[in-house]
Design a protein around this motif. Structure first.
Motif, mmCIF file in Angstrom:
data_model
loop_
_atom_site.group_PDB
_atom_site.id
_atom_site.type_symbol
_atom_site.label_atom_id
_atom_site.label_comp_id
_atom_site.label_asym_id
_atom_site.label_seq_id
_atom_site.Cartn_x
_atom_site.Cartn_y
_atom_site.Cartn_z
ATOM 1 N N GLN A 175 -36.499 21.633 -19.946
ATOM 2 C CA GLN A 175 -37.292 20.562 -19.308
ATOM 3 C C GLN A 175 -38.786 20.851 -19.441
ATOM 4 O OE1 GLN A 175 -36.746 20.150 -15.074
ATOM 5 N NE2 GLN A 175 -37.483 18.046 -15.051
ATOM 6 N N LEU A 176 -39.166 22.110 -19.245
ATOM 7 C CA LEU A 176 -40.572 22.498 -19.388
ATOM 8 C C LEU A 176 -41.030 22.284 -20.822
ATOM 9 C CD1 LEU A 176 -43.127 23.812 -18.191
ATOM 10 C CD2 LEU A 176 -42.130 26.048 -18.735
ATOM 11 N N TYR A 177 -40.166 22.615 -21.770
ATOM 12 C CA TYR A 177 -40.481 22.443 -23.192
ATOM 13 C C TYR A 177 -40.766 20.974 -23.512
ATOM 14 C CZ TYR A 177 -39.778 22.685 -28.287
ATOM 15 O OH TYR A 177 -39.933 22.609 -29.656
ATOM 16 N N ASN A 178 -39.896 20.096 -23.050
ATOM 17 C CA ASN A 178 -40.069 18.662 -23.313
ATOM 18 C C ASN A 178 -41.318 18.106 -22.642
ATOM 19 O OD1 ASN A 178 -37.764 18.404 -24.923
ATOM 20 N ND2 ASN A 178 -36.433 18.141 -23.134
ATOM 21 N N SER A 179 -41.620 18.562 -21.435
ATOM 22 C CA SER A 179 -42.789 18.046 -20.718
ATOM 23 C C SER A 179 -44.089 18.439 -21.420
ATOM 24 C CB SER A 179 -42.797 18.552 -19.271
ATOM 25 O OG SER A 179 -42.989 19.954 -19.228
ATOM 26 N N ILE A 180 -44.108 19.637 -21.983
ATOM 27 C CA ILE A 180 -45.319 20.093 -22.684
ATOM 28 C C ILE A 180 -45.472 19.386 -24.026
ATOM 29 C CG2 ILE A 180 -46.331 22.083 -23.884
ATOM 30 C CD1 ILE A 180 -45.396 23.814 -21.574
ATOM 31 N N LEU A 181 -44.373 19.247 -24.758
ATOM 32 C CA LEU A 181 -44.449 18.580 -26.065
ATOM 33 C C LEU A 181 -44.847 17.121 -25.930
ATOM 34 C CD1 LEU A 181 -41.489 19.922 -28.244
ATOM 35 C CD2 LEU A 181 -43.862 20.637 -28.204
ATOM 36 N N ASN A 182 -44.491 16.492 -24.822
ATOM 37 C CA ASN A 182 -44.803 15.080 -24.620
ATOM 38 C C ASN A 182 -46.136 14.855 -23.926
ATOM 39 O OD1 ASN A 182 -42.374 14.200 -25.798
ATOM 40 N ND2 ASN A 182 -41.260 14.525 -23.876
ATOM 41 N N ASN A 183 -46.851 15.936 -23.651
ATOM 42 C CA ASN A 183 -48.165 15.828 -23.005
ATOM 43 C C ASN A 183 -49.239 15.630 -24.085
ATOM 44 O OD1 ASN A 183 -50.584 16.113 -21.625
ATOM 45 N ND2 ASN A 183 -49.875 17.837 -20.389
ATOM 46 N N ASN A 184 -49.649 14.389 -24.282
ATOM 47 C CA ASN A 184 -50.605 14.067 -25.339
ATOM 48 C C ASN A 184 -52.045 14.416 -24.977
ATOM 49 O OD1 ASN A 184 -48.563 12.983 -27.017
ATOM 50 N ND2 ASN A 184 -48.667 11.028 -25.923
ATOM 51 N N GLU A 185 -52.279 14.780 -23.728
ATOM 52 C CA GLU A 185 -53.633 15.109 -23.299
ATOM 53 C C GLU A 185 -53.926 16.607 -23.399
ATOM 54 O OE1 GLU A 185 -54.248 13.595 -19.398
ATOM 55 O OE2 GLU A 185 -53.997 11.489 -19.991
ATOM 56 N N MET A 186 -52.891 17.400 -23.624
ATOM 57 C CA MET A 186 -53.077 18.850 -23.693
ATOM 58 C C MET A 186 -53.723 19.241 -25.016
ATOM 59 S SD MET A 186 -50.240 21.916 -23.276
ATOM 60 C CE MET A 186 -49.980 21.580 -21.534
ATOM 61 N N ASP A 187 -54.630 20.200 -24.969
ATOM 62 C CA ASP A 187 -55.279 20.730 -26.165
ATOM 63 C C ASP A 187 -54.234 21.249 -27.138
ATOM 64 O OD1 ASP A 187 -57.932 21.984 -27.406
ATOM 65 O OD2 ASP A 187 -56.386 23.532 -27.431
ATOM 66 N N ILE A 188 -54.440 20.976 -28.439
ATOM 67 C CA ILE A 188 -53.450 21.333 -29.457
ATOM 68 C C ILE A 188 -53.179 22.839 -29.503
ATOM 69 C CG2 ILE A 188 -55.218 21.413 -31.284
ATOM 70 C CD1 ILE A 188 -53.068 20.524 -33.254
ATOM 71 N N THR A 189 -54.230 23.635 -29.303
ATOM 72 C CA THR A 189 -54.044 25.090 -29.331
ATOM 73 C C THR A 189 -53.205 25.551 -28.152
ATOM 74 O OG1 THR A 189 -56.117 25.458 -30.505
ATOM 75 C CG2 THR A 189 -55.218 27.318 -29.282
ATOM 76 N N TYR A 190 -53.547 25.079 -26.953
ATOM 77 C CA TYR A 190 -52.798 25.468 -25.762
ATOM 78 C C TYR A 190 -51.355 24.980 -25.816
ATOM 79 C CZ TYR A 190 -57.369 26.679 -23.830
ATOM 80 O OH TYR A 190 -58.605 27.239 -23.616
ATOM 81 N N LYS A 191 -51.146 23.776 -26.358
ATOM 82 C CA LYS A 191 -49.791 23.237 -26.467
ATOM 83 C C LYS A 191 -48.947 24.110 -27.396
ATOM 84 C CE LYS A 191 -48.999 18.786 -26.733
ATOM 85 N NZ LYS A 191 -48.811 17.383 -27.208
ATOM 86 N N ASN A 192 -49.513 24.532 -28.495
ATOM 87 C CA ASN A 192 -48.760 25.352 -29.452
ATOM 88 C C ASN A 192 -48.498 26.753 -28.922
ATOM 89 O OD1 ASN A 192 -48.180 24.018 -32.201
ATOM 90 N ND2 ASN A 192 -50.254 23.335 -31.759
#
Length: 389
Positions: A355-372
């Motif tokens: 669930q945490l994985y999906n929430s982060i991948l679907n967060n379009n406002e998160m910085d690309i570096t932090y998301k990865n």
């Protein structure tokens, strides 16, 4: 200015132990007047959207090898800066470390060490710039890991007590490593991020297009206005000569004059950046980084700073610009470490990793570096739980 071929070879090989006469008037004026910006611009021109993300730290590394250590009560805190760059395959990691090797003092590739006897490589050398385009080659070799620990330690010593090779010598060195972000979990678990400044780098699709366009426009073109790596090497060499007492124009700098207001400002900025961290974490190393960046930026600007001689030591005077650069670099370092530590901890304590994985991948406002970064920790955790089932 035309250099002799022997002088060019010395510059390119980084043989800084040998004296090479360089007058200040012979050094590129733009580099002398604006060294920090000029070196970053050169790196960005060479490596589009890589130089600007990494060289704010790397530009200070060669100077940190020869700058005076910082006094602290009855001992010294090392001035040396060590950096670990993590980015995906094809993002110019090898080119980045090779560019560093072109301009720094006495470069020595860690990759080469595995192919020859280490003793022969460093015999009689005390100022060395180690670099490695594939950090995994170091972490999988226990002997190389011991070498790296000696380089990164405050003692600046490699001893036979720590390694199964015949060597026991003081060593003043810096280290630039590069590797894949997918190994972040290994770096974090080994505590290596406390000893190095991590720079994690990802590029968006638009940035990748910009890189390709830059490469395309540069093909088959020679721009005489672009600063050459040899000119940057000459600038660093001039400061090396000064600090080693081999310069006829300037005397070595032996210490720093730091106004109390700059010490207070570093402390306050560190306090602000420390607040999101867990209370049990000590961040003294990161506080020292702020002072380290400040002093090394001043030394990089040795020709633009006031130097006072009180009769017992020549000391360089820290200015507002040095503090501003230090503040920005300390923020870069601490924010990156915070997100790495936070991502690691969030994954380890999560009861629903998927669930945490999906929430982060679907967060379009998160910085690309932090998301990865978060994705890396999450994918490893998901893989482990699948295997455990």
């Amino acid at each position: 200015r035309i250099l002799s071929m022997s002088a060019v070879r010395k510059i390119e090989r980084g043989l800084c132990e040998e004296k090479m006469e360089l007058k200040l008037t012979e050094i590129n004026k733009d580099i002398v007047n604006r060294p920090y910006a000029s070196i970053i611009q050169w790196a960005e021109q060479r490596l589009k959207l890589v130089g600007s993300k990494t060289f704010p730290m790397i530009a200070l590394m060669p100077i940190s090898l020869i700058a005076p250590d910082m006094p602290y009560q009855d001992r010294k805190i090392r001035s040396n800066i060590n950096v670990l760059v993590l980015s995906p395959s094809g993002s110019a990691k090898t080119s980045l470390t090779e560019a560093f090797g072109e301009i720094t003092y006495s470069p020595l590739s860690f990759n080469d060490i595995t192919k020859a006897k280490f003793i022969e490589k460093i015999a009689g050398r005390t100022d060395i710039s180690f670099y490695c385009g594939d950090i995994y080659t170091v972490f999988r070799d226990p002997k190389l890991m011991k070498i790296l620990e000696g380089i990164l330690g405050e003692e600046k010593k490699i001893s036979s007590e720590n390694m199964r090779i015949e060597i026991n010598q003081d060593i003043n060195a810096i280290f630039l490593g590069a590797g894949l972000p997918s190994s972040l979990t290994t770096y974090a678990s080994m505590g290596m991020l406390r000893r190095l400044t991590p720079v994690v780098m990802f590029h968006s699709k638009e940035e990748k297009d910009d890189i390709n366009l830059h490469v395309t426009k540069g093909m088959f073109n020679t721009n005489p206005k672009v600063v050459h790596s040899i000119q940057i090497k000459e600038f660093y060499q001039k400061i090396y000569n000064i600090q080693k007492g081999n310069d006829d124009e300037f005397e070595a700098v032996e210490g720093y004059i730091v106004d109390e207001k700059f010490k207070d400002k570093i402390y306050e900025k560190h306090k602000e950046l420390s607040s999101p961290f867990k209370n049990e974490q000590y961040l003294v190393t990161e506080l020292q980084s702020g002072f380290r960046y400040m002093c090394n930026h001043a030394m990089l600007n040795i020709f633009n700073r006031k130097i006072e001689d009180k009769g017992f030591a020549r000391r360089i005077v820290i200015e507002e610009e040095d503090f501003e650069i230090a503040k920005n670099l300390m923020e870069m370092e601490m924010r990156m470490k915070f997100f790495i530590y936070t991502s690691n901890r969030a994954v380890k304590t999560s009861t629903n990793v998927l669930q945490l994985y999906n929430s982060i991948l679907n967060n379009n406002e998160m910085d690309i570096t932090y998301k990865n970064i978060a994705r890396i920790f999450l994918e490893e955790a998901i893989g482990k739980r699948i295997k455990a089932q």
